[in-house]
Design a protein around this motif. Structure first.
Motif, mmCIF file in Angstrom:
data_model
loop_
_atom_site.group_PDB
_atom_site.id
_atom_site.type_symbol
_atom_site.label_atom_id
_atom_site.label_comp_id
_atom_site.label_asym_id
_atom_site.label_seq_id
_atom_site.Cartn_x
_atom_site.Cartn_y
_atom_site.Cartn_z
ATOM 1 N N GLY A 32 -14.439 3.622 -4.896
ATOM 2 C CA GLY A 32 -12.818 2.584 -5.383
ATOM 3 C C GLY A 32 -11.662 3.534 -5.013
ATOM 4 O O GLY A 32 -10.540 3.212 -5.015
ATOM 5 N N GLY A 33 -11.907 4.686 -5.978
ATOM 6 C CA GLY A 33 -10.894 5.478 -5.903
ATOM 7 C C GLY A 33 -10.511 5.738 -4.468
ATOM 8 O O GLY A 33 -9.315 6.238 -4.532
ATOM 9 N N LEU A 34 -11.154 6.458 -4.111
ATOM 10 C CA LEU A 34 -11.077 6.775 -2.756
ATOM 11 C C LEU A 34 -10.536 5.607 -2.081
ATOM 12 O O LEU A 34 -9.342 6.267 -1.339
ATOM 13 N N ILE A 35 -10.986 4.120 -1.900
ATOM 14 C CA ILE A 35 -10.378 3.621 -0.938
ATOM 15 C C ILE A 35 -9.251 3.500 -1.577
ATOM 16 O O ILE A 35 -8.148 3.389 -1.177
ATOM 17 N N SER A 36 -8.656 3.412 -3.327
ATOM 18 C CA SER A 36 -6.997 3.128 -3.207
ATOM 19 C C SER A 36 -6.116 4.315 -2.968
ATOM 20 O O SER A 36 -5.835 3.644 -3.308
ATOM 21 N N ALA A 37 -6.661 5.779 -3.095
ATOM 22 C CA ALA A 37 -5.914 6.422 -3.030
ATOM 23 C C ALA A 37 -5.248 6.550 -1.360
ATOM 24 O O ALA A 37 -4.517 6.389 -0.997
ATOM 25 N N ALA A 38 -6.317 5.876 -0.304
ATOM 26 C CA ALA A 38 -6.493 6.263 0.732
ATOM 27 C C ALA A 38 -5.482 4.490 1.469
ATOM 28 O O ALA A 38 -3.750 4.978 1.573
ATOM 29 N N ALA A 39 -5.572 3.178 0.264
ATOM 30 C CA ALA A 39 -4.722 2.269 0.455
ATOM 31 C C ALA A 39 -3.167 2.033 0.748
ATOM 32 O O ALA A 39 -2.346 2.490 0.754
ATOM 33 N N GLY A 40 -3.175 3.879 -0.839
ATOM 34 C CA GLY A 40 -1.579 4.131 -1.309
ATOM 35 C C GLY A 40 -0.506 5.437 -0.303
ATOM 36 O O GLY A 40 -0.161 4.453 -0.602
ATOM 37 N N LEU A 41 -2.080 6.202 0.272
ATOM 38 C CA LEU A 41 -1.194 6.749 0.731
ATOM 39 C C LEU A 41 -1.204 5.810 2.076
ATOM 40 O O LEU A 41 0.113 5.956 2.548
ATOM 41 N N TYR A 42 -1.259 4.595 2.987
ATOM 42 C CA TYR A 42 -1.330 3.652 4.021
ATOM 43 C C TYR A 42 0.127 2.628 3.641
ATOM 44 O O TYR A 42 0.846 2.601 4.695
ATOM 45 N N ILE A 43 0.439 2.281 2.876
ATOM 46 C CA ILE A 43 1.014 1.541 2.306
ATOM 47 C C ILE A 43 2.550 2.100 2.072
ATOM 48 O O ILE A 43 3.857 1.821 1.964
ATOM 49 N N GLY A 44 1.944 3.061 1.042
ATOM 50 C CA GLY A 44 3.617 3.933 1.132
ATOM 51 C C GLY A 44 3.950 4.566 2.282
ATOM 52 O O GLY A 44 5.177 4.780 2.753
ATOM 53 N N ASN A 45 3.095 4.641 3.200
ATOM 54 C CA ASN A 45 3.897 5.226 5.211
ATOM 55 C C ASN A 45 4.546 4.239 5.432
ATOM 56 O O ASN A 45 5.046 4.064 6.494
ATOM 57 N N LEU A 46 3.973 2.996 5.505
ATOM 58 C CA LEU A 46 4.552 1.649 6.280
ATOM 59 C C LEU A 46 5.616 1.392 5.655
ATOM 60 O O LEU A 46 6.892 1.117 6.236
ATOM 61 N N LEU A 47 5.850 1.596 4.208
ATOM 62 C CA LEU A 47 7.588 1.049 3.816
ATOM 63 C C LEU A 47 7.880 2.785 4.125
ATOM 64 O O LEU A 47 8.276 3.244 3.987
ATOM 65 N N SER A 69 -5.392 5.596 -8.263
ATOM 66 C CA SER A 69 -5.584 6.450 -7.644
ATOM 67 C C SER A 69 -4.540 6.196 -6.646
ATOM 68 O O SER A 69 -4.313 6.810 -5.552
ATOM 69 N N PHE A 70 -4.805 4.850 -6.466
ATOM 70 C CA PHE A 70 -3.526 4.384 -5.537
ATOM 71 C C PHE A 70 -1.836 4.805 -5.412
ATOM 72 O O PHE A 70 -1.398 5.185 -4.984
ATOM 73 N N LEU A 71 -1.487 4.423 -7.153
ATOM 74 C CA LEU A 71 -0.312 5.011 -7.205
ATOM 75 C C LEU A 71 0.303 6.648 -6.783
ATOM 76 O O LEU A 71 0.729 7.112 -6.363
ATOM 77 N N LEU A 72 -1.045 7.429 -7.026
ATOM 78 C CA LEU A 72 -0.667 8.420 -6.925
ATOM 79 C C LEU A 72 -0.846 8.662 -5.243
ATOM 80 O O LEU A 72 -0.042 9.497 -4.695
ATOM 81 N N GLY A 73 -1.977 8.023 -4.550
ATOM 82 C CA GLY A 73 -1.298 8.249 -3.397
ATOM 83 C C GLY A 73 -0.670 7.980 -2.000
ATOM 84 O O GLY A 73 0.855 8.200 -1.483
ATOM 85 N N TRP A 74 -0.010 6.491 -3.159
ATOM 86 C CA TRP A 74 1.527 5.808 -2.868
ATOM 87 C C TRP A 74 2.524 7.017 -3.735
ATOM 88 O O TRP A 74 3.892 7.430 -1.505
ATOM 89 N N ILE A 75 2.365 7.440 -3.870
ATOM 90 C CA ILE A 75 3.366 8.542 -4.538
ATOM 91 C C ILE A 75 3.293 9.345 -3.349
ATOM 92 O O ILE A 75 4.584 10.520 -2.640
ATOM 93 N N VAL A 76 2.514 10.376 -2.791
ATOM 94 C CA VAL A 76 2.052 11.227 -1.910
ATOM 95 C C VAL A 76 2.658 11.109 -0.520
ATOM 96 O O VAL A 76 3.187 11.827 -0.165
#
Length: 116
Positions: free
Chosen positions: A101-116, A42-49
């Motif tokens: 946890g999946g929702l939080i992980s996806a949101a964290a991946g999206l958030y961190i990905g947007n920061l980078l 969930s985290f990684l897919l959020g980051w990829i998106v």
């Protein structure tokens, strides 16, 4: 490269990675390996998106790798096993950990990905 081949290669990498996680995770009442791959996925897919990845890299990473690395069907089978074994408390912890946890992980991946 053909899209089917790209997805297949990503799927192979994801399936092998999931198999490795299942081998190295300790066996407990909770299906920790499945929980781990689903939360990490969930985290990684959020980051990829969030990175705006598209084309062949998206096919490899999101469709292929994440599609075989994470698993909804195993989650449900593990949950039914816990309920059939009258382990209602671990079943509740598992389902809540997975979905919240999946929702939080996806949101964290999206958030961190947007920061980078």
């Amino acid at each position: 490269m053909n899209g089917f081949l790209i997805v297949a290669l990503g799927g192979m990498a994801g399936a092998l990675s999931r198999f490795w996680v299942q081998k190295v995770m300790p066996k407990t009442v909770l299906p920790t390996a499945t929980l781990t791959v689903n939360l990490l996925g969930s985290f990684l897919l959020g980051w990829i998106v969030s990175e705006g990845i598209h084309g062949n890299l998206y096919l490899f990473a999101a469709t292929g790798f994440m599609g075989s690395f994470t698993t909804f069907s195993t989650l449900n089978v593990d949950l039914v096993k816990l309920m059939n074994n009258k382990q209602s408390k671990p079943a509740m912890v598992y389902v809540l950990s997975t979905y919240i946890g999946g929702l939080i992980s996806a949101a964290a991946g999206l958030y961190i990905g947007n920061l980078l």
